[in-house]
Write a protein that holds these residues in place. Structure first.
Motif, mmCIF file in Angstrom:
data_model
loop_
_atom_site.group_PDB
_atom_site.id
_atom_site.type_symbol
_atom_site.label_atom_id
_atom_site.label_comp_id
_atom_site.label_asym_id
_atom_site.label_seq_id
_atom_site.Cartn_x
_atom_site.Cartn_y
_atom_site.Cartn_z
ATOM 1 N N LEU A 17 57.911 18.215 32.761
ATOM 2 C CA LEU A 17 57.096 19.249 33.416
ATOM 3 C C LEU A 17 57.012 20.506 32.557
ATOM 4 O O LEU A 17 55.965 21.163 32.491
ATOM 5 C CB LEU A 17 57.680 19.583 34.800
ATOM 6 C CG LEU A 17 57.435 18.520 35.882
ATOM 7 C CD1 LEU A 17 58.204 18.870 37.153
ATOM 8 C CD2 LEU A 17 55.948 18.416 36.203
ATOM 9 N N ALA A 42 53.631 21.993 31.265
ATOM 10 C CA ALA A 42 53.269 23.384 31.590
ATOM 11 C C ALA A 42 52.862 24.129 30.316
ATOM 12 O O ALA A 42 51.895 24.913 30.334
ATOM 13 C CB ALA A 42 54.447 24.083 32.255
ATOM 14 N N CYS A 69 49.278 25.699 29.610
ATOM 15 C CA CYS A 69 49.135 27.120 29.251
ATOM 16 C C CYS A 69 48.233 27.251 28.023
ATOM 17 O O CYS A 69 47.340 28.104 27.982
ATOM 18 C CB CYS A 69 50.518 27.709 28.984
ATOM 19 S SG CYS A 69 50.493 29.372 28.312
ATOM 20 N N VAL A 109 51.067 33.052 34.758
ATOM 21 C CA VAL A 109 51.192 31.846 35.598
ATOM 22 C C VAL A 109 52.208 30.888 34.984
ATOM 23 O O VAL A 109 53.065 30.324 35.684
ATOM 24 C CB VAL A 109 49.802 31.153 35.755
ATOM 25 C CG1 VAL A 109 49.932 29.857 36.545
ATOM 26 C CG2 VAL A 109 48.823 32.090 36.434
ATOM 27 N N TYR A 110 52.140 30.747 33.664
ATOM 28 C CA TYR A 110 53.047 29.834 32.936
ATOM 29 C C TYR A 110 54.503 30.249 33.133
ATOM 30 O O TYR A 110 55.360 29.413 33.472
ATOM 31 C CB TYR A 110 52.656 29.890 31.458
ATOM 32 C CG TYR A 110 53.574 29.183 30.480
ATOM 33 C CD1 TYR A 110 53.840 27.825 30.593
ATOM 34 C CD2 TYR A 110 54.146 29.882 29.418
ATOM 35 C CE1 TYR A 110 54.652 27.184 29.669
ATOM 36 C CE2 TYR A 110 54.955 29.245 28.490
ATOM 37 C CZ TYR A 110 55.200 27.893 28.623
ATOM 38 O OH TYR A 110 56.009 27.260 27.705
ATOM 39 N N ALA A 153 55.829 32.226 35.482
ATOM 40 C CA ALA A 153 56.245 32.104 36.892
ATOM 41 C C ALA A 153 56.518 30.635 37.231
ATOM 42 O O ALA A 153 57.502 30.318 37.914
ATOM 43 C CB ALA A 153 55.159 32.671 37.799
ATOM 44 N N ALA A 154 55.675 29.743 36.720
ATOM 45 C CA ALA A 154 55.859 28.308 36.994
ATOM 46 C C ALA A 154 57.146 27.794 36.355
ATOM 47 O O ALA A 154 57.904 27.033 36.977
ATOM 48 C CB ALA A 154 54.656 27.525 36.463
ATOM 49 N N LEU A 155 57.413 28.212 35.132
ATOM 50 C CA LEU A 155 58.639 27.750 34.460
ATOM 51 C C LEU A 155 59.886 28.253 35.180
ATOM 52 O O LEU A 155 60.877 27.525 35.309
ATOM 53 C CB LEU A 155 58.663 28.228 33.000
ATOM 54 C CG LEU A 155 57.825 27.460 31.985
ATOM 55 C CD1 LEU A 155 58.064 28.003 30.591
ATOM 56 C CD2 LEU A 155 58.127 25.962 32.006
ATOM 57 N N TRP A 172 60.140 28.919 38.314
ATOM 58 C CA TRP A 172 60.255 28.113 39.546
ATOM 59 C C TRP A 172 60.851 26.745 39.211
ATOM 60 O O TRP A 172 61.742 26.255 39.892
ATOM 61 C CB TRP A 172 58.862 27.959 40.171
ATOM 62 C CG TRP A 172 58.884 27.224 41.485
ATOM 63 C CD1 TRP A 172 59.118 27.758 42.719
ATOM 64 C CD2 TRP A 172 58.705 25.818 41.678
ATOM 65 N NE1 TRP A 172 59.084 26.773 43.671
ATOM 66 C CE2 TRP A 172 58.843 25.564 43.065
ATOM 67 C CE3 TRP A 172 58.444 24.760 40.822
ATOM 68 C CZ2 TRP A 172 58.726 24.299 43.607
ATOM 69 C CZ3 TRP A 172 58.325 23.491 41.363
ATOM 70 C CH2 TRP A 172 58.466 23.267 42.737
ATOM 71 N N LEU A 173 60.363 26.181 38.109
ATOM 72 C CA LEU A 173 60.834 24.855 37.663
ATOM 73 C C LEU A 173 62.329 24.875 37.351
ATOM 74 O O LEU A 173 63.042 23.904 37.585
ATOM 75 C CB LEU A 173 60.042 24.457 36.416
ATOM 76 C CG LEU A 173 60.289 23.082 35.823
ATOM 77 C CD1 LEU A 173 59.768 22.013 36.768
ATOM 78 C CD2 LEU A 173 59.583 22.952 34.480
ATOM 79 N N ARG A 186 63.538 30.652 42.440
ATOM 80 C CA ARG A 186 62.465 30.408 43.417
ATOM 81 C C ARG A 186 62.062 31.643 44.207
ATOM 82 O O ARG A 186 61.489 31.510 45.283
ATOM 83 C CB ARG A 186 62.908 29.299 44.389
ATOM 84 C CG ARG A 186 63.258 27.974 43.721
ATOM 85 C CD ARG A 186 62.028 27.140 43.469
ATOM 86 N NE ARG A 186 62.255 26.116 42.455
ATOM 87 C CZ ARG A 186 62.686 24.887 42.687
ATOM 88 N NH1 ARG A 186 62.982 24.509 43.897
ATOM 89 N NH2 ARG A 186 62.830 24.029 41.687
ATOM 90 N N ASN A 238 59.784 36.282 40.868
ATOM 91 C CA ASN A 238 59.120 35.428 39.855
ATOM 92 C C ASN A 238 57.835 36.065 39.316
ATOM 93 O O ASN A 238 57.704 36.264 38.112
ATOM 94 C CB ASN A 238 58.809 34.042 40.434
ATOM 95 C CG ASN A 238 60.006 33.120 40.381
ATOM 96 O OD1 ASN A 238 61.138 33.587 40.284
ATOM 97 N ND2 ASN A 238 59.785 31.823 40.441
#
Lengths: 505, 168
Positions: free
Chosen positions: B98, B102, B106, B121-122, B124-126, B128-129, B133, B138
């Motif tokens: 993932l 991601a 990106c 976005v990248y 924040a997603a990482l 979370w990953l 959380r 984030n």
């Protein structure tokens, strides 16, 4: 003593010019930041700053650029040690042991050792520049294509000793790197090789590969384990290494500084080559070579002293002969010319006062680098206090932007990502990444200079043994390549006939 | 993945390492062979004293093939031992996959929405990953870090970062 008197005059002139001192410190600070950021090298820093120095007096402008140069070479080590992101190609060598020390909770001592060794290597090179410039300048003229080819082969011979657990896997990584290094324009005829029609591949972008193999691969690895993901990175610990520890490294630092100076003098060879060669020699002379690659302070000291030793050497040929030793001094050559100074043998005669004021300023730059470096390490070390769940995304974001900054190319980010994925699996299956980076640095140099030397000799291979420096370097390269193999073979034989041995295949 | 100490003679390796060695060696042999084959299209050199553009790639690829064959021979000869490293597991590999996806996303998005939006976005997603959380922190951390990087590169270092074709 004439030089000493001139230097003292330079110190007095410089003391009366506080703006030049301030700008040199600004240059050093900027250099450290630029060097620490992935993708931004000292060359780029000097090029960015050059237009800002047009309106300055020659001493201020040139010292600011020198500050960026010195700080940039050193700054790469900070992120290499803390995060395994080599800010500069030379720092890729520092990362081999530096990051292992960070994992052991000794990041502070590693950073302190890197700073002190950078300072000592740099100071030694400036002192050689001041007192031995005319004597050593002739040495650079002895280096033609055949000697540069032999130096590149010598550099490549290090692969055997940085192969980690398996020499075969290290050699595979090295030759894969050499094959990748042939992608792009053929150095003699300009024919595009293995580019698949992509113009972006005409020049092999090796910095994205380096960032991917080291930093991105490590970041991907830290995503494996949920416990690691939420944990803290590592402790910083003490910064200044204990005197007893550093005293034992002084031999390594001295030898690496001399190597750095000599390599710096050679046109076309830069701090990246110096760092790897110094690392290999430190390992060769060490009583515990098996500790190298597993977190050995000597490895960090050697790389940094060698890389910074290069600075004075590169400046030496640029100032005395007008031949830039590396890319940074090529840009500095332009800066000197813009300031109305013509580098070459007459520079010391016609502008002796100015040249020695610059030398005094360069010493000040290195002292400033030591103070700024040691003073900021505690602050920079705070990075390690961040949870990995925040630090890893920051590392990857830096990898992306740093890679993009090299050529303003999204294609390069793709190369970095591919190298990161490859590096992750290489790490997993014990294929070392350092030989790939070394091959990408040395491979094009070896091929271009071999073919140039061959053309110069009219197609005869005599240059391989008829030129003394070439013959010596090639002999040392062969010995460097074969000795670790012979040692391992003898150890295995001893293991067969004797007791148990540690497996080293 | 490490080779364990053994009594005299060749070191052993876990089965997974042996399989990986064999697969990697075969893939690299294929790559090297393809490289040698494609040098056939390279033009002959115009200089009488030059070896031409194909010589070095052929040498490197040939040595690579020999080394891979040595690796295959060594791997087949070495005894299989138990794997003493903790297994990564499906969840671990999924996390890595993932993360890689991601990064690729990106890179793709940057072309259209520019550096700033894609990176926020990248990141924040990482986060979370990787188990961070917080719905508040984030995005805040992602925006602040992206802004600092953006300012450093775009304004201080004069590196023009992608604006994105949608905003051009």
């Amino acid at each position: 003593m004439h030089e000493f008197g001139m230097l003292m005059n330079g110190v007095a002139t410089l003391a009366a010019n506080p703006m030049a001192l301030l700008l040199s410190l600004v240059g050093v600070a900027l250099g450290i930041v630029i060097g620490a950021l992935p993708g931004l090298t000292a060359t780029m820093g000097v090029a960015i700053l050059l237009p800002f120095t047009f309106g300055m007096d020659p001493v201020s402008g040139l010292l600011m650029i020198s500050g960026v140069f010195f700080g940039g070479v050193y700054g790469g080590s900070v992120t290499a040690i803390l995060l395994k992101i080599p800010g500069t190609p030379a720092a890729a060598a520092t990362a081999m042991d530096g990051f292992e020390l960070t994992k052991k909770g000794m990041a502070g001592v590693a950073l302190g050792t890197a700073t002190l060794s950078s300072f000592l290597g740099g100071m030694a090179s400036i002192l050689v520049l001041i007192f031995l410039a005319p004597v050593l300048a002739g040495f650079a003229l002895e280096f033609s294509a055949s000697e540069s080819f032999a130096l590149a082969v010598f550099g490549l011979s290090i692969i055997a000793s940085i192969s980690g657990k398996s020499v075969v896997k290290g050699l595979i990584a090295g030759f894969l790197g050499l094959l990748i290094a042939t992608v792009g324009m053929d150095p003699m005829g300009g024919f595009p090789r293995f580019t698949g029609g992509y113009t972006e591949l005409f020049n092999v972008p090796f910095i994205p590969v380096m960032i991917g193999l080291f930093a991105a691969a490590e970041a991907f690895k830290s995503m494996e384990d949920p416990k690691v993901r939420l944990g803290m990175a590592a402790a910083l610990g003490r910064i200044i290494p204990p005197w007893a520890t550093y005293k034992s490294l002084l031999g390594v630092v001295s030898r690496s500084s001399i190597l750095g100076i000599v390599i710096g003098i050679i046109p076309g060879a830069g701090s990246d080559i110096a760092a790897y060669v110094a690392y290999n020699e430190a390992r060769r002379f060490s009583k515990t070579p098996e500790n190298y690659g597993k977190g050995e302070l000597g490895g960090v000291a050697a790389c940094e002293a060698g890389a910074n030793g290069c600075t004075g050497g590169a400046l030496l040929t640029m100032l005395t002969l007008g031949i830039p030793g590396d890319a940074v001094t090529a840009v500095m050559l332009g800066a000197l010319t813009l300031q109305g100074l013509q580098p070459g043998p007459l520079l010391f005669k016609e502008h002796g006062d100015l040249v020695f004021t610059l030398f005094a300023g360069m010493i000040f730059c290195y002292v400033g680098m030591l103070v700024l470096g040691l003073g900021s390490l505690r602050f920079m070390g705070r990075i390690l206090q961040m949870p990995k769940s925040v630090l890893t995304p920051v590392i990857l974001a830096l990898c992306v932007v740093g890679t993009y900054a090299i050529n303003n190319s999204l294609f390069d980010i793709g190369i970095m990502l591919a190298a990161g994925v490859a590096g992750y699996f290489m790490q997993k299956w014990d294929f070392p990444a350092s030989p790939v980076v070394l091959a990408l640095i040395m491979g094009p140099m070896a091929e271009a200079n071999f073919r140039r030397a061959l053309s110069l000799s009219g197609g005869s291979y005599d240059f391989l043994y008829s030129r003394p420096i070439t013959a010596v370097l090639l002999t040392v390269a062969i010995l460097t390549m074969l000795l670790p193999l012979v040692k391992r073979w003898r150890a295995e034989r001893a293991g067969v006939s004797g007791g148990p041995v540690k497996a080293t295949k | 993945m490490s080779n364990a100490p053994v009594q005299g003679g060749g070191a052993g390796a876990p089965l997974s390492t042996k399989i990986a060695n064999l697969v990697i060696a075969v893939v690299l042999i294929a790559v090297a062979a393809a490289a040698i084959a494609s040098t056939g299209d390279f033009p002959k050199t115009m200089l009488a004293a030059d070896v031409g553009p194909a010589r070095f790639p052929i040498i490197h690829a040939s040595v690579l093939i020999v080394l891979c064959l040595i690796l295959i021979a060594n791997t087949l000869r070495m005894p299989t031992i138990a794997d003493d490293t903790p297994p990564v597991g499906v969840a671990g590999y999924a996390g890595v996959a993932l993360g890689i996806l991601a990064t690729a996303a990106c890179l793709y998005a940057m072309e259209y929405v520019g550096y700033a939006v894609a990176t926020v976005v990248y990141m924040a997603a990482l986060m979370w990953l990787m188990g961070q959380r917080s719905p508040l922190w984030n995005p805040v951390i992602a925006v602040v870090v992206t802004a600092v990087i953006y300012f450093t590169f775009q304004s201080a270092l004069q590196v023009p970062l992608p604006v994105g074709s949608l905003f051009e």
